[in-house]
Design an enzyme around this catalytic site. Structure first.
Site, short mmCIF file in Angstrom:
data_model
loop_
_atom_site.label_atom_id
_atom_site.label_comp_id
_atom_site.label_asym_id
_atom_site.label_seq_id
_atom_site.Cartn_x
_atom_site.Cartn_y
_atom_site.Cartn_z
N ASP A 23 8.00 40.69 8.82
CA ASP A 23 7.25 40.85 7.57
C ASP A 23 7.55 39.70 6.62
O ASP A 23 8.66 39.18 6.60
CB ASP A 23 7.63 42.20 6.94
CG ASP A 23 6.64 42.64 5.88
OD1 ASP A 23 5.58 41.98 5.72
OD2 ASP A 23 6.93 43.64 5.19
N HIS A 40 1.52 32.54 8.41
CA HIS A 40 1.49 33.12 9.76
C HIS A 40 1.87 32.06 10.80
O HIS A 40 2.54 32.35 11.78
CB HIS A 40 0.10 33.69 10.05
CG HIS A 40 -0.22 34.91 9.24
ND1 HIS A 40 0.68 35.95 9.08
CD2 HIS A 40 -1.33 35.27 8.53
CE1 HIS A 40 0.13 36.89 8.31
NE2 HIS A 40 -1.09 36.49 7.96
N LEU A 134 15.33 38.09 29.77
CA LEU A 134 14.85 38.84 28.61
C LEU A 134 13.47 39.43 28.88
O LEU A 134 12.59 38.75 29.41
CB LEU A 134 14.75 37.88 27.40
CG LEU A 134 14.09 38.44 26.15
CD1 LEU A 134 15.00 39.43 25.44
CD2 LEU A 134 13.68 37.32 25.19
C1 FPP Z 1 3.49 40.43 8.27
O1 FPP Z 1 3.45 39.49 7.24
C2 FPP Z 1 3.22 39.83 9.56
C3 FPP Z 1 2.13 40.12 10.32
C4 FPP Z 1 1.10 41.09 9.90
C5 FPP Z 1 1.89 39.52 11.62
C6 FPP Z 1 3.03 38.88 12.34
C7 FPP Z 1 2.51 37.70 13.05
C8 FPP Z 1 3.20 36.57 13.32
C9 FPP Z 1 4.62 36.45 13.06
C10 FPP Z 1 2.54 35.36 13.90
C11 FPP Z 1 1.92 35.47 15.24
C12 FPP Z 1 2.69 36.21 16.27
C13 FPP Z 1 2.92 35.76 17.53
C14 FPP Z 1 3.58 36.67 18.50
C15 FPP Z 1 2.59 34.41 18.00
P1 FPP Z 1 2.49 39.78 6.00
O2 FPP Z 1 1.26 38.96 6.17
O3 FPP Z 1 2.24 41.24 5.85
O4 FPP Z 1 3.37 39.23 4.82
P2 FPP Z 1 3.35 39.74 3.30
O5 FPP Z 1 3.80 41.16 3.31
O6 FPP Z 1 4.33 38.82 2.65
O7 FPP Z 1 1.94 39.55 2.80
#
Ligand code: FPP
Length: 244
Positions: A23, A40, A134
């Protein structure tokens, strides 16, 4: 559990299964006045880093919450950015994962994903199927409540068809009908960015997981932070309902 090598940290047991709610990508970008897409993208870099760290540390299972079934509620361009990163990851990282003896497994509802993403997922799982290092579990279009409901439906159908007696429904039977069948429950669940909730992630499997919440935003999460979370885990007393 295996021990973290003395060069990283002394005599701390490494959890067999680490699961992470990644997150904070959006806030990481916002703090830098950058578009969320860049947050992202840095988040995907952190994924690479943490997978390698888990290989180095001898973690056996790493589950990453990459896209929840609720993430479709985000604006279309953000969903497309996330799916694009996923496609990129599966196309470009799987050969490296394979070289590292990593086995990839995807949990989540494949219906609803674009056909080319499903094809990439199937290919990646097939290519790495026999690896013994893993196990990297990507939760993709995943929601724990839907997972449990599907398990209940599958069990009910078996009971209705007369192939499963009612008395056979127990905790193990439910676990055997979840998407995570064959994967041990997580020992440690980490959530980055300071939020303290599970957000529909591994609700059944988290029954006895130790939860560690870290303030660091996901794109900044690195091996040192992972080791710190593992050290916190190591200081917890796990009693599983007993007296310790
Ligand atoms: C939350 O941050 C994260 C996500 C909804 C997606 C996680 C995705 C990645 C880490 C990148 C792609 C993944 C792979 C496996 C290549 P948020 O956008 O909710 O952050 P915020 O709460 O600060 O807005």
């Amino acid at each position: 559990m295996t021990a973290i090598s003395p060069s990283t940290v002394a005599a701390v047991a490494v959890p067999r299964h680490v699961a992470i709610i990644m997150d904070g990508n959006g806030r990481w970008a916002k703090r830098r006045l950058l578009p969320r897409a860049l947050g992202h993208r840095q988040g995907a870099e952190a994924v690479r880093r943490i997978v390698q760290a888990c290989v180095d540390l001898g973690v056996q299972y790493l589950t990453l919450y990459a896209f929840s079934s609720e993430n479709w509620k985000r604006p279309t361009d953000e969903v497309e950015d996330l799916m694009g990163l996923l496609r990129h990851y599966l196309r470009n990282e799987v050969a490296e994962l394979n070289r590292n003896n990593v086995r990839l497994r995807i949990i989540g509802e494949r219906r609803g994903l674009a056909p080319d993403v499903v094809a990439l997922v199937n290919e990646s799982e097939g290519l790495t199927r026999n690896n013994t290092g893993l196990t990297l579990v990507l939760a993709l279009n995943y929601g724990a409540q839907a997972e449990i409901a599907a398990a209940v439906r599958a069990i009910a159908a078996k009971v209705q068809a007369g192939v499963m007696p009612l008395e056979a429904i127990n905790e193990q039977a439910v676990a055997d009908h979840l998407l995570t069948v064959g994967i041990p429950d997580p020992d440690l669940i980490i959530r980055t960015s300071g939020e303290q909730r599970l957000s529909n992630f591994l609700l059944w499997q988290a029954a006895y997981a130790e939860l560690v919440f870290v303030d660091c935003l996901w794109p900044d999460f690195d091996k040192a932070q992972l080791v710190e979370a593992i050290e916190t885990f190591g200081r917890r007393e796990r009693r599983f309902g007993g007296r310790g």
